[in-house]
Design an enzyme around this catalytic site. Structure first.
Site, short mmCIF file in Angstrom:
data_model
loop_
_atom_site.label_atom_id
_atom_site.label_comp_id
_atom_site.label_asym_id
_atom_site.label_seq_id
_atom_site.Cartn_x
_atom_site.Cartn_y
_atom_site.Cartn_z
N ASP A 1 30.78 -59.31 4.31
CA ASP A 1 29.44 -58.71 4.26
C ASP A 1 29.54 -57.23 3.90
O ASP A 1 30.62 -56.64 3.92
CB ASP A 1 28.69 -58.90 5.58
CG ASP A 1 29.53 -58.55 6.79
OD1 ASP A 1 30.27 -57.54 6.73
OD2 ASP A 1 29.46 -59.28 7.80
N ASP B 1 27.90 -53.33 4.42
CA ASP B 1 27.05 -52.42 5.17
C ASP B 1 26.84 -51.16 4.34
O ASP B 1 27.74 -50.71 3.64
CB ASP B 1 27.71 -52.04 6.51
CG ASP B 1 27.89 -53.25 7.41
OD1 ASP B 1 27.10 -54.20 7.29
OD2 ASP B 1 28.84 -53.26 8.22
N ASP C 1 35.20 -46.32 14.65
CA ASP C 1 36.36 -46.57 15.51
C ASP C 1 37.70 -46.21 14.84
O ASP C 1 38.40 -45.30 15.28
CB ASP C 1 36.37 -48.01 16.05
CG ASP C 1 36.07 -49.07 15.01
OD1 ASP C 1 36.01 -48.75 13.80
OD2 ASP C 1 35.92 -50.25 15.40
P1 ATP Z 1 34.60 -57.30 9.82
O1 ATP Z 1 35.27 -57.50 8.52
O2 ATP Z 1 35.26 -58.04 10.90
O3 ATP Z 1 33.11 -57.44 9.80
P2 ATP Z 1 33.98 -54.51 10.11
O4 ATP Z 1 34.87 -53.33 9.99
O5 ATP Z 1 32.90 -54.66 9.10
O6 ATP Z 1 34.90 -55.77 10.17
P3 ATP Z 1 31.91 -54.62 12.09
O7 ATP Z 1 32.01 -55.07 13.49
O8 ATP Z 1 31.13 -55.43 11.13
O9 ATP Z 1 33.40 -54.46 11.56
O10 ATP Z 1 31.37 -53.12 12.13
C1 ATP Z 1 31.05 -52.39 10.96
C2 ATP Z 1 31.55 -50.97 11.09
O11 ATP Z 1 30.87 -50.29 12.17
C3 ATP Z 1 33.03 -50.83 11.39
O12 ATP Z 1 33.79 -50.85 10.22
C4 ATP Z 1 33.08 -49.49 12.11
O13 ATP Z 1 33.08 -48.43 11.18
C5 ATP Z 1 31.77 -49.45 12.87
N1 ATP Z 1 31.90 -49.95 14.25
C6 ATP Z 1 31.65 -51.22 14.67
N2 ATP Z 1 31.87 -51.35 15.98
C7 ATP Z 1 32.25 -50.15 16.43
C8 ATP Z 1 32.60 -49.62 17.71
N3 ATP Z 1 32.61 -50.42 18.79
N4 ATP Z 1 32.94 -48.33 17.78
C9 ATP Z 1 32.91 -47.53 16.70
N5 ATP Z 1 32.60 -47.96 15.49
C10 ATP Z 1 32.26 -49.25 15.33
MG MG Z 2 31.35 -56.21 9.05
#
Ligand code: ATP
Ligand code: MG
Length: 447
Positions: free
Chosen positions: A69, A71, A151
């Site tokens: 996905d 963002d 994070d």
């Molecule tokens: P995935 O591929 O598993 O979706 P992702 O990196 O996109 O991984 P998400 O949980 O979708 O992870 O979160 C999107 C973004 O938001 C992360 O890349 C990070 O930058 C931020 N983020 C999400 N959760 C947290 C958290 N608990 N603390 C700080 N930043 C966060």
């Molecule tokens: Mg994500």
């Protein structure tokens, strides 16, 4: 590709400030970004806003993977975003984000935030006063503060259609090159702000096959217990991401290694500690099966993997209750109840899944008792397929079920007549022995 990225960066610079990686020094191509995400970014830009692809999407693109996905982060406020897209809605009470829908795809658009809102989207701090939350929650920021509140460095990269460049404020590009999960800021503090980040560190390390940087890894051993303060609903969400992402077999040993499994699945950790026979083999088999199904785009349910993760605890509880004098069926049902309600104290599990788990478990016994019309009844049960898969898995894990799996494989391929024959052949087996036992000794000798 990574080499090209790295050669562009100053070697070993510890305090990377704002790096802009131009179009010809990275490998992100618009072709790998969904049209929906591109549309959102370009419309925001046309309206005079900054708009970036951010987070896992940029990370995965840099690694040459296909993001699941996309963002978008922007300086536009939620209401401004909403007014630009008819197909959008504002969600989130504490911190507003905007979902823009294109058919089945949803692009999540967030306004740049400041570091002050660490707890804003984390329901584990619900004890705070609403007033306090609101004040903290509405702190918007710029791209830089938005990067710093994320994070891990690899999750804090920004890609923009303006010059097609990547913006890096935390050394994330370098860490991608070194295949490192590194926390932004002081790891202890960031874990204390949100303990779920410990699970995320492990998850990304497993998913990307990265190392967790030592300074980021070390506090996890001390702070793991903070996960006990996380509401069960949020832990369940995280459990889904850990086990249903297609890389569960890599995640599980890492959860054990970092001593976090006990805060997610306490009874499972206990079974492993006690080295209950076949517990680990069954879990590994279930994790591998789930990953394989996801890889081949077959349907998966969390109920199946949870049924496997809690299979050994169930067996142990069942035995205990039988020793206390409960009849087998009663003991089984009570054990299922106990094991599930214990797990619900740690992670929530929606009812439809706990129900499914109970059915898979209960059918294990029914699959063994096939005499007369029983086989056909089990076969017609709506959960037959899942229960049969579970049975095969137990055999693959080394349990000796005397060819039960093969019998059922054959049964499913047989026509109605043959199925009847198969069941009646069983009638001449086991139940007869039971009948003979009941007969007086003289008759048994004659017959
Ligand atoms: P995935 O591929 O598993 O979706 P992702 O990196 O996109 O991984 P998400 O949980 O979708 O992870 O979160 C999107 C973004 O938001 C992360 O890349 C990070 O930058 C931020 N983020 C999400 N959760 C947290 C958290 N608990 N603390 C700080 N930043 C966060
Ligand atoms: Mg994500």
């Amino acid at each position: 590709m990574l080499k090209r990225l790295l050669s562009f960066l100053p070697k070993g610079s510890p305090s990377i400030k704002h790096q802009i990686i131009p179009r010809d020094k990275h490998t992100i191509s618009r072709r790998n970004i969904s049209n929906a995400a591109l549309k959102v970014m370009s419309r925001l830009a046309e309206a005079g806003h900054e708009a970036y692809l951010v987070g896992g999407g940029v990370r995965d693109l840099l690694l040459g993977d296909h993001p699941k996905d996309f963002d978008v982060a922007t300086d536009a406020k939620p209401e401004q975003i909403k007014s630009l897209f008819r197909n959008s809605r504002i969600i989130g009470r504490r911190f507003k984000i905007v979902h823009v829908r294109f058919g089945r795809e949803i692009i999540e658009v967030t306004t740049f935030r400041d570091n002050h809102d660490q707890q804003a989207d984390n329901s584990n701090h619900s004890a705070r006063s609403d007033e306090g939350m609101l004040l903290r929650d509405n702190v918007y920021g710029d791209i830089r503060s938005d990067a710093l509140r994320r994070d891990f460095t690899v999750n804090a990269l920004y890609y923009t259609l303006d010059q097609f460049s990547v913006h890096d404020f935390t050394g994330g590009v370098q860490d991608i090159g070194k295949r490192k999960i590194r926390m932004i800021g002081k790891p202890e503090t960031r874990y204390q702000e949100d303990p779920v980040r410990m699970l995320r560190a492990v998850r990304f390390a497993a998913k990307l096959d990265f190392q967790i940087d030592p300074a980021t890894a070390k506090p996890i051993f001390q702070l793991g217990s903070l996960l006990q303060n996380i509401p069960p609903a949020r832990l369940f969400e995280e459990l889904l991401k850990l086990f249903m992402g297609g890389y569960a077999a890599a995640v599980f040993p890492k959860l054990v290694e970092y001593q976090l499994l006990q805060y997610l699945l306490p009874a499972t950790q206990q079974a492993l500690t006690e080295e209950q026979p076949l517990a680990e083999a069954l879990i590994n088999q279930a994790l591998a099966n789930t990953d394989a199904r996801i890889a081949s785009e077959q349907r998966v349910t969390p109920a199946f993997i949870l049924a496997a993760l809690l299979w050994a605890p169930l067996g142990k509880e069942e035995k205990k209750l039988q020793q206390q004098g409960l009849k087998p069926l009663q003991a089984h049902q009570q054990a299922a109840q106990n094991v599930i309600s214990q797990q619900l104290q740690t992670t929530s599990i929606p009812k439809r899944f706990t129900q499914f788990m109970r059915e898979i478990w209960l059918l294990q016994d029914r699959l063994a008792r096939r005499q007369g019309s029983r086989a056909e009844k089990v076969f017609e049960h709506p959960r037959f397929r899942a229960a049969y898969d579970f049975l095969l898995m137990r055999e693959q894990a080394g349990e000796n079920l005397q060819g039960l799996g093969a019998w059922w494989s054959h049964y499913q391929e047989a026509g109605a007549d043959e199925r009847l024959q198969m069941a009646s052949r069983l009638d001449k087996g086991k139940p007869k022995r039971r009948r003979t036992r009941k007969r007086p000794p003289t008759q048994t000798q004659q017959g």
